[in-house]
Structures are given as structure tokens and as C-alpha cells.
Design a protein around this motif. Structure first.
Motif, PDB file in Angstrom:
ATOM      1  N   SER A  84       9.450 -21.386 -12.875  1.00 54.90           N
ATOM      2  CA  SER A  84      10.883 -21.139 -13.030  1.00 54.90           C
ATOM      3  C   SER A  84      11.567 -22.347 -13.658  1.00 54.90           C
ATOM      4  CB  SER A  84      11.535 -20.864 -11.669  1.00 54.90           C
ATOM      5  OG  SER A  84      10.995 -19.713 -11.066  1.00 54.90           O
ATOM      6  N   ARG A 118      15.925 -23.520 -14.617  1.00 53.03           N
ATOM      7  CA  ARG A 118      17.327 -23.142 -14.695  1.00 53.03           C
ATOM      8  C   ARG A 118      17.992 -23.936 -15.801  1.00 53.03           C
ATOM      9  NH1 ARG A 118      22.496 -23.251 -10.560  1.00 53.03           N
ATOM     10  NH2 ARG A 118      22.486 -25.489 -10.997  1.00 53.03           N
ATOM     11  N   THR A 127      20.751 -12.735 -23.048  1.00 51.50           N
ATOM     12  CA  THR A 127      21.601 -12.247 -21.969  1.00 51.50           C
ATOM     13  C   THR A 127      23.038 -12.669 -22.232  1.00 51.50           C
ATOM     14  OG1 THR A 127      21.987 -12.329 -19.561  1.00 51.50           O
ATOM     15  CG2 THR A 127      21.130 -14.325 -20.597  1.00 51.50           C
ATOM     16  N   ILE A 162      27.255 -12.643 -20.297  1.00 48.64           N
ATOM     17  CA  ILE A 162      28.079 -12.447 -19.112  1.00 48.64           C
ATOM     18  C   ILE A 162      29.534 -12.392 -19.538  1.00 48.64           C
ATOM     19  CG2 ILE A 162      28.220 -14.942 -18.648  1.00 48.64           C
ATOM     20  CD1 ILE A 162      28.060 -14.194 -15.619  1.00 48.64           C
ATOM     21  N   THR A 181      27.137  -8.278 -16.584  1.00 51.80           N
ATOM     22  CA  THR A 181      26.035  -8.999 -17.211  1.00 51.80           C
ATOM     23  C   THR A 181      25.181  -8.026 -18.022  1.00 51.80           C
ATOM     24  OG1 THR A 181      24.675  -8.743 -15.224  1.00 51.80           O
ATOM     25  CG2 THR A 181      25.937 -10.791 -15.439  1.00 51.80           C
ATOM     26  N   TYR A 229      21.354  -7.793 -20.353  1.00 51.98           N
ATOM     27  CA  TYR A 229      20.066  -8.441 -20.565  1.00 51.98           C
ATOM     28  C   TYR A 229      19.253  -7.722 -21.619  1.00 51.98           C
ATOM     29  CZ  TYR A 229      21.063 -10.791 -16.149  1.00 51.98           C
ATOM     30  OH  TYR A 229      21.643 -11.542 -15.152  1.00 51.98           O
ATOM     31  N   LYS A 260      14.720  -8.611 -18.473  1.00 53.80           N
ATOM     32  CA  LYS A 260      15.310  -7.911 -17.333  1.00 53.80           C
ATOM     33  C   LYS A 260      14.422  -8.046 -16.111  1.00 53.80           C
ATOM     34  CE  LYS A 260      17.960  -4.369 -19.279  1.00 53.80           C
ATOM     35  NZ  LYS A 260      18.112  -2.998 -19.766  1.00 53.80           N
ATOM     36  N   ARG A 299      13.718 -10.719 -14.586  1.00 55.62           N
ATOM     37  CA  ARG A 299      13.162 -12.075 -14.474  1.00 55.62           C
ATOM     38  C   ARG A 299      14.229 -13.151 -14.660  1.00 55.62           C
ATOM     39  NH1 ARG A 299       9.640 -13.884 -18.130  1.00 55.62           N
ATOM     40  NH2 ARG A 299      10.450 -12.593 -19.831  1.00 55.62           N
ATOM     41  N   THR A 347      18.371 -14.391 -14.809  1.00 52.77           N
ATOM     42  CA  THR A 347      19.688 -14.103 -14.254  1.00 52.77           C
ATOM     43  C   THR A 347      20.706 -15.046 -14.867  1.00 52.77           C
ATOM     44  OG1 THR A 347      18.722 -13.403 -12.146  1.00 52.77           O
ATOM     45  CG2 THR A 347      21.081 -13.908 -12.174  1.00 52.77           C
ATOM     46  N   SER A 359      24.628 -16.469 -14.866  1.00 54.88           N
ATOM     47  CA  SER A 359      25.777 -16.605 -13.975  1.00 54.88           C
ATOM     48  C   SER A 359      26.715 -17.645 -14.564  1.00 54.88           C
ATOM     49  CB  SER A 359      25.335 -17.008 -12.564  1.00 54.88           C
ATOM     50  OG  SER A 359      24.671 -18.260 -12.586  1.00 54.88           O
ATOM     51  N   GLN A 380      19.058 -18.668 -14.945  1.00 56.23           N
ATOM     52  CA  GLN A 380      17.909 -18.825 -14.060  1.00 56.23           C
ATOM     53  C   GLN A 380      16.757 -17.995 -14.613  1.00 56.23           C
ATOM     54  OE1 GLN A 380      17.516 -20.735 -11.160  1.00 56.23           O
ATOM     55  NE2 GLN A 380      15.373 -20.105 -11.359  1.00 56.23           N
ATOM     56  N   ASN A 405      12.889 -16.912 -14.055  1.00 59.03           N
ATOM     57  CA  ASN A 405      11.764 -16.830 -13.125  1.00 59.03           C
ATOM     58  C   ASN A 405      10.605 -16.091 -13.789  1.00 59.03           C
ATOM     59  OD1 ASN A 405      13.394 -18.033 -11.135  1.00 59.03           O
ATOM     60  ND2 ASN A 405      14.117 -16.048 -10.414  1.00 59.03           N
TER      61      ASN A 405
END
Length: 127
Positions: free
Chosen positions: A17, A19, A49, A51, A58, A60, A65, A67, A69, A71, A82, A84
């Protein structure tokens, strides 16, 4: 226009992962829709992605999708990604971009609709 600075990239093993952060300077961050794009070696830049200005919506790409995120924290003028379960095919330079919430492009995210871009941060996923 906003000034955007990405950070958080690096080298990670597959399945790991990371960020990413994108810090914005300017007074219009909280009224801007934000997005992440990426460009892999030898390929065109692609949408990852987005927002909405409030964080309420949001969007993607199918490839991330479930995996990734996105924000945002409007108090900190920062948007996050993020990531992952990273895969080698996620290796790319990741760019943050901004456009006004009044953009006529609605829920579509072509590059040409974004007026502010960061310099990019490299993400490398080893197999």
C-alpha cells in the motif's frame, strides 16, 4: 489556478500500500473538483479517480475500483489517494489535477477539463 504538490510516492512490493497526498495552495481548493491521473512508461496519461468539491461524490477507473480510495480534507487543502493491493501495472507517475466545480464536463474527466496540475510523483510496484 491552484498550485498543486504531490508527495508520498515510492517503491513498494506487489500487494503493498501507499498513500499519496496532494497539497494545494490557493483560495479555490474547497470549490474545486480534484482528480488523480497517472502515466506509465510509454503510455498516455489516464484518469484514475476524482472527487467532488464537497467530497460527497467519488469516481474511479475500473482498473482501480475496490483497491484505491480518494478523499479530501478541505480544511487542510489536501486530497489523498490511498492505494491498496498494488500491482506492477500500477507503476506510473501519478498526477494531481484540479478544476472548478462549475466545470461543464459534469461526471466526465478528460485531461483538457483540468487547468491545474502538479508535477507528479513516481510510484513503482515491484513483482
Amino acid at each position: 489556478q491552484l498550485q498543486l504538490v504531490e508527495s508520498g510516492g515510492g517503491l513498494v512490493e506487489a500487494g503493498g500500500s501507499l498513500r499519496l497526498s496532494c497539497a494545494a495552495s490557493g483560495r479555490t481548493f474547497s470549490s474545486s473538483n480534484m482528480a488523480w491521473f497517472r502515466q506509465a512508461p510509454g503510455k498516455e496519461r489516464e484518469f484514475v479517480t476524482a472527487i467532488s468539491w464537497s467530497g460527497g461524490r467519488t469516481y474511479y477507473a475500473d482498473s482501480v475500483k475496490g483497491r484505491f480510495t480518494i478523499s479530501r480534507d478541505n480544511a487542510k487543502n489536501t486530497v489523498y489517494l490511498q492505494m491498496n493491493s498494488l500491482k506492477p501495472e500500477d507503476t506510473a507517475v501519478y498526477y494531481c489535477a484540479a478544476r472548478p466545480k462549475t466545470s461543464p464536463y459534469g461526471n466526465t474527466w478528460p485531461e483538457r477539463s483540468f487547468g491545474s496540475w502538479g508535477q507528479g510523483t513516481q510510484v513503482t510496484v515491484s513483482s
